[in-house]
Design an enzyme around this catalytic site. Structure first.
Site, PDB file in Angstrom:
ATOM      1  N   ARG A 110      44.084  43.261  14.717  1.00 50.55           N
ATOM      2  CA  ARG A 110      44.980  43.568  13.699  1.00 50.55           C
ATOM      3  C   ARG A 110      44.978  45.162  13.095  1.00 50.55           C
ATOM      4  NH1 ARG A 110      41.664  46.352  11.842  1.00 50.55           N
ATOM      5  NH2 ARG A 110      39.502  45.727  11.031  1.00 50.55           N
ATOM      6  N   HIS A 152      37.410  48.682   3.408  1.00 50.83           N
ATOM      7  CA  HIS A 152      36.008  48.335   3.041  1.00 50.83           C
ATOM      8  C   HIS A 152      35.986  47.857   1.681  1.00 50.83           C
ATOM      9  CE1 HIS A 152      33.826  50.497   6.021  1.00 50.83           C
ATOM     10  NE2 HIS A 152      34.553  51.331   6.312  1.00 50.83           N
ATOM     11  N   GLY A 170      38.567  49.937  15.972  1.00 51.98           N
ATOM     12  CA  GLY A 170      39.188  49.628  14.614  1.00 51.98           C
ATOM     13  C   GLY A 170      40.448  48.806  14.443  1.00 51.98           C
ATOM     14  N   ASP A 207      39.479  40.365   9.129  1.00 48.37           N
ATOM     15  CA  ASP A 207      39.739  40.376  10.183  1.00 48.37           C
ATOM     16  C   ASP A 207      40.050  39.133  10.982  1.00 48.37           C
ATOM     17  OD1 ASP A 207      39.182  43.053   9.924  1.00 48.37           O
ATOM     18  OD2 ASP A 207      37.341  42.851  11.212  1.00 48.37           O
TER      19      ASP A 207
END
Length: 458
Positions: A43, A50, A143, A190
């Site tokens: 993704r 955060h 990431g 995620d």
């Protein structure tokens, strides 16, 4: 409807080159044929960095890159894992005695997280064995959530082998919880997008309860991923877990300051919810209650009226017990302002004004500044790449994922895409041998992809 089971798609493997290649490699490795295949996507988080583990909504979309696993259930109780990439060695263990090593986050441990999550959810003591061959095309430590995609893929593999059913939401929650076996205190974004994604739309992911709402992105612009080629292995560093703890401590100190019962407060969202005020008002409370200078452990104890021993044993986690100072003000400022930007982003997408791309780009730019200055999760290479992307036409550009390396995501007018890609290639990748070697998987436009599913051969 997001509450449904993950889809099962019947395919002619011969018509899908990647599946066919995986089938042939599986046969070469195990001397047999896979019974089914499972894929789970990576993704890109468009905005909302955060803040999922602080209780706030985020806007990610699935990318087309994914983890793909060929699977054959076997009569023995042996779990055999192999990877098409020779960098990742084979692994074998008994399915009834899963041990996950937090100290070395090797690739197979992420598979074991998903496997164990399903096992524990159903309270199963004996599980069948299986042969699995994993093929991933998500750049690792970029990431884009390759590790969580593997956890999700493994969870769905295990569920399918057992012949059991769970909704996408249940699977996302189980996989988010089980990834913590490896020591990463993530928030669930995620895993949620990996299961709940739908082709053609980003999602607003909300937590407690988990739900996903479509966010229609503006036409006339595309999202471009650019990898800084600085790897950051989330579970192998303390940065990420220290930030989680700083947010938790900030929540407790803010709650105490406002006269709330702070003992059970874990997330910054809980403070806002208990006070019943807006995010803008929470930013004013943060200004009033916290100071920009780092807090020592002793000062936190004074603020909360507790002993150092209680802080160390009851609040700090094992991987944060050696930290001497904590930046509470900066982390809370980032979280509350970023949560507000997510809501503004969604509103612009809904209203679709003529200058939507400009407005969304500015929100992304603000997000990067906050990640860099308040959350301190950027790095010089990411900052350089963001500047380059903006210079060559991106309306907005920001780090995406945990940070400290990995990727940027940029909002680029569609009619500028070709020149943008060429200019970023020249300015960031060309002339740097190691970056150039990775560029094929490092700079690309992407569109919202679909979520996890099972393939069965016709």
């Amino acid at each position: 409807m997001a509450a449904e089971d993950p889809a099962t798609r019947r395919v002619q493997v011969a018509e899908h080159p990647r599946l066919l290649k995986l089938k042939e490699m599986f046969n070469s490795k195990f001397g047999s044929t896979p019974k089914f295949y499972v894929r789970a996507p990576g993704r890109v988080n468009i905005i909302g960095e955060h803040i999922d583990y602080c209780g706030y909504s985020v806007i990610p979309m699935a990318v087309e890159q994914d983890m793909l696993i060929a699977v054959e259930p076997v009569k023995t109780h042996t779990l055999q894992l192999a990877n098409t990439d020779p960098l990742y060695p084979d692994f074998s263990t008994t399915a009834n005695n899963i041990c996950i090593d937090k100290t070395k986050p090797l690739w197979h441990n992420y598979f074991l997280c998903g496997f164990k999550g399903i096992q524990e959810h159903f309270g199963l003591s004996k599980l069948p064995g299986m042969n699995c061959l994993v093929d991933g095309n998500i750049p690792p430590s970029s990431g884009l959530s390759s590790s969580s995609a593997l956890v999700c893929c493994a969870g769905l593999v295990t569920l399918t082998v057992l012949g059991l059913r769970l909704s996408k939401v249940e699977l996302a929650e189980i996989c988010a919880k089980s990834e913590r076996y490896i020591g990463t205190e993530g928030g669930g974004m995620d895993q949620s997008i990996s299961f709940l994604a739908e082709e053609g739309t980003a999602k607003l992911i909300e937590f407690s309860p988990l739900r996903a709402t479509n966010v229609k992105l503006p036409s006339g612009a595309v999202f471009v991923i650019a990898n800084s080629c600085m790897e950051m292995n989330k579970a192998a560093t303390s940065h990420f877990n220290v930030r989680v703890m700083e947010c938790r401590l900030a929540a407790k100190v803010l709650a105490k300051h406002k006269g709330l019962q702070w003992d059970n407060v874990l997330r910054l969202e809980e403070v806002q919810s208990k006070l019943g005020i807006s995010l803008e008002e929470m930013l004013l409370v943060t200004e009033d209650a916290l100071h920009p200078e780092p807090y020592s452990r002793e000062e936190i104890c004074r603020c909360l009226g507790i002993s150092l021993e209680r802080l160390r044993t009851q609040i700090l986690t094992p991987n944060t017990q050696d930290e001497l100072t904590f930046k509470l003000y900066q982390r809370a400022k980032h979280v509350y302002s970023e949560a507000a930007r997510v809501l503004q982003f969604k509103q612009v997408c809904e209203d679709a004004p003529d200058n939507a791309v400009q407005l969304l780009g500015e929100l992304m730019n603000q997000s990067h500044r906050s990640c860099r200055d308040m959350y301190e999760c950027s790095c010089p290479e990411l900052d350089q790449l963001v500047d380059i992307c903006r210079k060559f036409g991106a309306k907005g550009s920001r780090l995406t994922g945990a940070g400290w390396g990995g990727c940027t995501v940029s909002l680029v007018p569609a009619d500028m895409l070709s020149s943008f890609l060429a200019s970023v290639h020249e300015a960031y990748y060309q002339g740097n041998t190691s970056r150039l070697a990775q560029e094929k998987h490092s700079l690309f436009a992407t569109k919202p992809g679909g979520g996890a599913l099972v393939f069965r051969e016709v």
